[in-house]
Design a protein around this motif. Structure first.
Motif: not given
Lengths: 228, 228
Positions: B1-4, B6, B9, B60, B62-64, B66-67
């Motif tokens: 899925m998209k699972v951004h 990002f 960067g 932020l 980490s929010f992408i 979670p681990e």
DNA sequence: GCAAATTAATGATTTATTCAAG
DNA sequence: CTTGAATAAATCATTAATTTGC
């Protein structure tokens, strides 16, 4: 007040050239409608000048790195939007939820979810994306709006019934709702009650992601912690 | 899925210069207007029941993913936080702005900025990061709060003075602030005025980033479009 | 002088309202 | 009229300047 008069010293510190005045205005004007919002808050602008869809939906992928351009025009992998749904994001307007999406969201809501945290939103979005275009913020907004509207619906409802019986205004909400099964965790009404786990398979996997532990801090958006 | 994902960067970009000089935050204190606090706003609540700080700060990075969890609990690693400065993000609590940051933010505010959009927030954050740890959401919140509080300050003020003279509640506040030059764009007082361009060199570079076009839509947070 | 207690300021969230697309 | 989207108002929570007792 604060008056941090960093008096002298401060400005000198600026190693950067700031201070450039007269630069271009990023968000110019645009009169809002006739309304008279008390405050000025210029933010009222929005001249959707360029005919192009200015209002691109929020795209997490890109927000991190602006340069990734992204025109979400996305001829998109046209997975057939199963649902006789729109959401083709024609001009790139607002989210147009599909039946499946709404259904799932409501299920979660009835399950007790109210303000999902970033991680949950991420998961939910992922799942719902299977049924149509959707972004995290849509999920976020949906819960916000749904919660608020259920609340006012109840209020209205209780108010309408108020003169029928001497109901203490406290628990207003609950009573009226004809929720079927598994309706535990009621609103976040005064008599707040810890909601029980709303279900959604994808969220069960939390463990996988939150290896650390609860990691109660992850948040997708700044505006909604997972609760406090 | 998209699972951004990002890629890491943007947010990482923050090199860690921090340690912004020893200037401390002047801190609160200071008599606010002796005026009667309006009703609500009691803020005196706080049953800080649990001593433990449950409130993990938002991260932020980490929010992408979670681990990247993180336990800021830090079981009191004893080393003394040397920096005379705060913002070492010790236990990782809330943002503690440095003087320079506040100064710059106020400058932008006075320049007329009220609700920066995602891109602007990004830029501002980048700039302010030179003076101390900061995240986009902090900038966002700062503007929200500052705007709201200036507004209520004015309201209170105008209410208090209303019977003294027929003064339009416009410029009350600031008076005290000994800011030097360039103080144009007044508050967002009733007498709305199109604010003049708030200045911030970094925002000049917009072109560089918005290659696509104005791309007025990038948003950092779902909750603040650039205007509506 | 110093540390616990107070308190004003303000960062961070949530809730209420408003705007507007469809 | 419904509801997605966004902003403003209200709240809650934490921090540090100040106060207070020793």
């Amino acid at each position: 007040m604060k008056v941090h008069h960093f008096a002298r010293g401060f400005w000198e510190v600026q190693e950067q050239p700031f201070l450039t005045l007269g630069c271009k205005r990023l968000r110019p004007l645009a009169p809002k409608l006739p309304i008279t919002r008390d405050i000025c808050d210029d933010t009222t602008n929005q001249n959707k000048i360029l005919g192009v869809s200015i209002t691109q939906p929020f795209d997490l992928k890109s927000f991190i790195r602006p340069e990734t351009g992204r025109r979400k025009i996305e001829s998109s992998d046209d997975h057939k939007r199963v649902s006789a749904q729109v959401e083709t994001n024609p001009g790139g307007t607002r989210w147009n939820p599909t039946q499946e999406q709404i259904g799932l969201l409501e299920m979660l809501y009835r399950g007790g979810m109210r303000t999902p945290n970033a991680q949950q939103i991420e998961k939910i979005t992922e799942q719902l994306a299977k049924y149509g275009k959707i972004e995290g913020k849509n999920v976020f907004y949906w819960f916000q709006n749904h919660k608020a509207r259920e609340r006012q619906k109840q209020k209205r409802s209780s108010l309408g019934l108020i003169h029928c019986s001497r109901k203490p205004p406290s628990i207003i909400d609950t009573s009226s709702i004809p929720i079927t099964a598994g309706d535990m965790g009621r609103e976040d009404s005064p008599g707040k009650r810890k909601c029980r786990p709303w279900t959604f398979e994808c969220l069960e996997m939390d463990k996988k992601y939150c290896k650390e532990e609860e990691d109660r801090t992850l948040k997708l958006f700044p505006l909604h912690p997972e609760g406090r």
